[in-house]
Scaffold this motif. Sequence first.
Motif, mmCIF file in Angstrom:
data_model
loop_
_atom_site.group_PDB
_atom_site.id
_atom_site.type_symbol
_atom_site.label_atom_id
_atom_site.label_comp_id
_atom_site.label_asym_id
_atom_site.label_seq_id
_atom_site.Cartn_x
_atom_site.Cartn_y
_atom_site.Cartn_z
ATOM 1 N N PRO A 193 -24.505 -28.459 -19.519
ATOM 2 C CA PRO A 193 -25.559 -27.709 -19.944
ATOM 3 C C PRO A 193 -26.100 -28.305 -21.629
ATOM 4 C CG PRO A 193 -23.745 -26.454 -20.326
ATOM 5 C CD PRO A 193 -23.347 -27.818 -19.724
ATOM 6 N N ALA A 194 -27.236 -27.653 -21.797
ATOM 7 C CA ALA A 194 -27.706 -27.983 -23.215
ATOM 8 C C ALA A 194 -28.763 -27.009 -23.577
ATOM 9 C CB ALA A 194 -28.293 -29.379 -23.237
ATOM 10 N N PRO A 195 -28.779 -26.495 -24.772
ATOM 11 C CA PRO A 195 -29.796 -25.441 -25.270
ATOM 12 C C PRO A 195 -31.262 -25.782 -24.976
ATOM 13 C CG PRO A 195 -28.086 -25.972 -26.812
ATOM 14 C CD PRO A 195 -27.907 -26.926 -25.927
ATOM 15 N N GLU A 196 -31.303 -26.905 -24.874
ATOM 16 C CA GLU A 196 -32.949 -27.418 -24.638
ATOM 17 C C GLU A 196 -33.192 -27.473 -23.097
ATOM 18 O OE1 GLU A 196 -30.738 -31.319 -25.350
ATOM 19 O OE2 GLU A 196 -30.591 -29.344 -26.035
ATOM 20 N N LEU A 197 -32.396 -27.029 -22.445
ATOM 21 C CA LEU A 197 -32.600 -27.284 -20.912
ATOM 22 C C LEU A 197 -32.762 -25.846 -20.503
ATOM 23 C CD1 LEU A 197 -30.070 -29.959 -19.916
ATOM 24 C CD2 LEU A 197 -32.498 -30.333 -20.611
ATOM 25 N N PRO A 198 -33.994 -25.264 -20.022
ATOM 26 C CA PRO A 198 -34.317 -24.036 -19.771
ATOM 27 C C PRO A 198 -33.438 -23.583 -18.319
ATOM 28 C CG PRO A 198 -36.140 -25.187 -19.437
ATOM 29 C CD PRO A 198 -35.213 -26.085 -20.131
ATOM 30 N N ASN A 199 -33.368 -24.590 -17.503
ATOM 31 C CA ASN A 199 -32.549 -24.372 -16.122
ATOM 32 C C ASN A 199 -31.114 -24.812 -16.163
ATOM 33 O OD1 ASN A 199 -34.957 -23.101 -15.145
ATOM 34 N ND2 ASN A 199 -35.643 -25.460 -14.641
ATOM 35 N N CYS A 200 -30.528 -24.901 -17.441
ATOM 36 C CA CYS A 200 -29.150 -25.639 -17.570
ATOM 37 C C CYS A 200 -28.429 -25.035 -18.797
ATOM 38 C CB CYS A 200 -28.951 -26.928 -17.492
ATOM 39 S SG CYS A 200 -27.516 -27.639 -17.295
ATOM 40 N N GLN A 201 -28.357 -23.738 -19.055
ATOM 41 C CA GLN A 201 -27.864 -23.272 -20.384
ATOM 42 C C GLN A 201 -26.535 -23.247 -20.581
ATOM 43 O OE1 GLN A 201 -30.092 -21.526 -23.232
ATOM 44 N NE2 GLN A 201 -31.136 -23.322 -22.155
ATOM 45 N N PRO A 202 -26.063 -23.470 -21.784
ATOM 46 C CA PRO A 202 -24.643 -23.102 -21.834
ATOM 47 C C PRO A 202 -24.353 -21.816 -22.152
ATOM 48 C CG PRO A 202 -25.735 -24.016 -23.566
ATOM 49 C CD PRO A 202 -26.611 -24.015 -22.820
ATOM 50 N N PRO A 203 -23.091 -21.158 -21.784
ATOM 51 C CA PRO A 203 -21.795 -22.054 -21.249
ATOM 52 C C PRO A 203 -22.433 -22.064 -19.798
ATOM 53 C CG PRO A 203 -21.515 -19.754 -21.710
ATOM 54 C CD PRO A 203 -22.928 -19.947 -22.340
ATOM 55 N N HIS A 204 -21.546 -23.001 -19.222
ATOM 56 C CA HIS A 204 -21.917 -23.266 -17.704
ATOM 57 C C HIS A 204 -20.411 -23.761 -17.282
ATOM 58 C CE1 HIS A 204 -24.173 -24.247 -13.967
ATOM 59 N NE2 HIS A 204 -23.335 -25.605 -14.162
ATOM 60 N N ASP A 205 -19.686 -22.452 -17.173
ATOM 61 C CA ASP A 205 -18.220 -22.644 -16.767
ATOM 62 C C ASP A 205 -18.175 -22.011 -15.234
ATOM 63 O OD1 ASP A 205 -17.630 -23.938 -18.935
ATOM 64 O OD2 ASP A 205 -17.133 -21.617 -20.051
ATOM 65 N N LYS A 206 -19.073 -22.366 -14.537
ATOM 66 C CA LYS A 206 -19.062 -21.675 -13.196
ATOM 67 C C LYS A 206 -19.555 -22.624 -12.114
ATOM 68 C CE LYS A 206 -24.518 -20.537 -13.842
ATOM 69 N NZ LYS A 206 -25.255 -19.895 -14.005
ATOM 70 N N VAL A 207 -19.576 -22.035 -10.925
ATOM 71 C CA VAL A 207 -20.004 -22.767 -9.630
ATOM 72 C C VAL A 207 -21.138 -21.739 -9.061
ATOM 73 C CG1 VAL A 207 -18.098 -24.151 -9.138
ATOM 74 C CG2 VAL A 207 -18.233 -21.787 -8.085
ATOM 75 N N SER A 208 -21.898 -22.429 -8.540
ATOM 76 C CA SER A 208 -23.278 -21.667 -7.508
ATOM 77 C C SER A 208 -22.727 -21.531 -6.080
ATOM 78 C CB SER A 208 -24.650 -22.143 -7.877
ATOM 79 O OG SER A 208 -24.902 -22.182 -9.315
ATOM 80 N N ILE A 209 -22.847 -20.450 -5.677
ATOM 81 C CA ILE A 209 -22.537 -20.355 -3.979
ATOM 82 C C ILE A 209 -23.912 -20.066 -3.329
ATOM 83 C CG2 ILE A 209 -21.147 -19.217 -2.254
ATOM 84 C CD1 ILE A 209 -19.097 -18.479 -4.258
ATOM 85 N N VAL A 210 -24.388 -20.997 -2.366
ATOM 86 C CA VAL A 210 -25.689 -20.855 -1.711
ATOM 87 C C VAL A 210 -25.050 -20.577 -0.075
ATOM 88 C CG1 VAL A 210 -27.552 -22.115 -0.804
ATOM 89 C CG2 VAL A 210 -26.887 -22.290 -3.063
ATOM 90 N N GLU A 211 -25.729 -19.409 0.197
ATOM 91 C CA GLU A 211 -25.305 -19.085 1.637
ATOM 92 C C GLU A 211 -26.553 -19.448 2.634
ATOM 93 O OE1 GLU A 211 -23.621 -15.330 4.329
ATOM 94 O OE2 GLU A 211 -24.562 -14.999 2.269
ATOM 95 N N VAL A 212 -26.228 -20.182 3.707
ATOM 96 C CA VAL A 212 -27.192 -20.613 4.910
ATOM 97 C C VAL A 212 -27.030 -19.888 6.002
ATOM 98 C CG1 VAL A 212 -28.435 -22.639 5.686
ATOM 99 C CG2 VAL A 212 -27.402 -22.800 3.358
ATOM 100 N N PRO A 213 -27.660 -19.036 6.394
ATOM 101 C CA PRO A 213 -27.446 -18.255 7.721
ATOM 102 C C PRO A 213 -27.671 -19.503 8.963
ATOM 103 C CG PRO A 213 -28.836 -17.196 6.262
ATOM 104 C CD PRO A 213 -29.003 -18.240 5.582
ATOM 105 N N LEU A 214 -26.668 -19.533 9.759
ATOM 106 C CA LEU A 214 -26.844 -20.492 10.782
ATOM 107 C C LEU A 214 -27.966 -20.420 11.637
ATOM 108 C CD1 LEU A 214 -23.220 -20.907 11.474
ATOM 109 C CD2 LEU A 214 -24.468 -22.483 10.192
ATOM 110 N N ASP A 215 -28.430 -19.007 11.862
ATOM 111 C CA ASP A 215 -29.514 -18.628 12.916
ATOM 112 C C ASP A 215 -30.883 -18.846 12.214
ATOM 113 O OD1 ASP A 215 -28.011 -18.460 15.117
ATOM 114 O OD2 ASP A 215 -27.578 -16.355 14.777
ATOM 115 N N HIS A 216 -30.992 -18.715 10.938
ATOM 116 C CA HIS A 216 -32.062 -18.597 10.037
ATOM 117 C C HIS A 216 -31.815 -19.378 8.820
ATOM 118 C CE1 HIS A 216 -34.361 -15.727 12.719
ATOM 119 N NE2 HIS A 216 -32.953 -15.377 12.660
ATOM 120 N N PRO A 217 -31.771 -20.715 8.846
ATOM 121 C CA PRO A 217 -31.579 -21.715 7.605
ATOM 122 C C PRO A 217 -32.655 -21.286 6.630
ATOM 123 C CG PRO A 217 -32.167 -22.904 9.596
ATOM 124 C CD PRO A 217 -31.870 -21.450 10.047
ATOM 125 N N GLU A 218 -33.722 -20.976 7.002
ATOM 126 C CA GLU A 218 -34.950 -20.823 6.073
ATOM 127 C C GLU A 218 -34.635 -19.820 5.232
ATOM 128 O OE1 GLU A 218 -35.906 -18.348 9.682
ATOM 129 O OE2 GLU A 218 -34.860 -20.194 9.268
#
Length: 469
Positions: A193-218
């Motif tokens: 991350p870096a302070p000048e990156l609006p979509n990547c702010q520090p601290p960034h000590d995490k993971v992101s969990i994305v859920e995709v429904p099998l019947d409705h991936p949209e």
Amino acid sequence: MTTARRRGRLAGVLIATAALTVAGLGSPAAAQQNDIPDVDEVVHSHNLHPVAHLDKEGPFAGQSAFNTDIAFTRGHAIVGNYDGFTIYDVRKPKKPKVVSQVLCPGGQNDVSVSGDLLFLSTDYARTNDSCVSEPAQASDPNSWEGIKVFDISDLSNPTYVASVRTDCGSHTHTMVPAPERNSVLLYVSSYSPAPELPNCQPPHDKVSIVEVPLDHPEDAELVATPVLFPDGGNPGDGYSSKTTGCHDLTAYPEKDLMAGACMGDGILIDISDRMNPRVIDRVQDNTNFAFWHSATFNNEGTKVVFTDELGGGGMPTCNAEIGPERGANGIYDIKGTGDRAHLEFRSYYKIPRHQADTENCVAHNGSLIPVKGRDIMVQAWYQGGVSVWEFTDSDRPKEIAYFERGPLSDTENITGGSWSAYYYNGYIYSSDIQKGFDVLDVRDPRTAPAKSVKFDEFNAQTQPSYGRR
């Protein structure tokens, strides 16, 4: 591979390059020339033979279109590329053929599959989430990076169905089935991350969990952002990287375990509560590990092999000057169970063949060869080629087979070589950054039992069990 190019900020490749300079290793002495194959010359051990090869083609034929990771489904290999992905029919391994190609730039475009769905990681800022987007500045708050979802029920005609933006993009991701929810979970690794990156702010000590429904991936969506380093990770010391996220996560769902390679840290994670992964042990190696890159469990779930991507994948680190312990694998035994489980270092493994100073070479992606009673792995080493090695004795790992090409050039360092090398249904498949797609056949008494082990679907970062010892 680590990269600074995606956001114009300091990332793993620059950290690792600086580390080489700090260590006084920026200009390694050349290995003995007579030990190095000629440019493009193919060499291999007597027990590992190339049986098929396809060059990169179509929109991915250029030098900047790097081949990346591989996922397998229904007798097909799906190879990611910085500009999209290619689907190969490998039901006849000695006669692979291209089924389809999808042009969808977004590096690295690491891939995984589940049933009729394909997941793609985008880690370069783009103007939008489409496959006709343009490069963007990560400082633009409207730029996009994250996960893309494709329907591959028709392998000859994949269809783009959904996208999910994630903080700092998606350098890699790890698919974990969630049958009780009729969905899959994607654990997204990202960092720097870096302070000048609006979509990547520090601290960034995490993971992101994305859920995709099998019947409705949209309806795919971001469902959790668990913090793995609430007190901060490795602060870095000029050689070892500062931890600002994870580079790669490998899950062993049957055992509710995950191993994380997180820049300056190696971690063991309890994922019995899938939405709330919990770190149960953490190790550092500030002497020899510059960038914790990836992880592989043994079949018993009693060991983890971590890789060190010294030089970010772009430097020649397989030589006498760098030595056998940097840019290598670290083998750790898992001692204890439950909350008392901990990682205990045992040894390093690095390919024993020195490479030319024009060859980027370092430990990279691999998978187990499914042999009951033994711990054997196949692994990519960029221009160091493909190595088959055994670590049944954690203290005495040894190479048992290899395949490699000579340097792409004897005058300049052109990034190339095997990005990923995985075992699938009796053969080894290698995604070569520049050369294309290789199929290798290992014929050795130690690996012979693996020929009978078959998987319909295989993602190297979602480890299946193949039986007990």
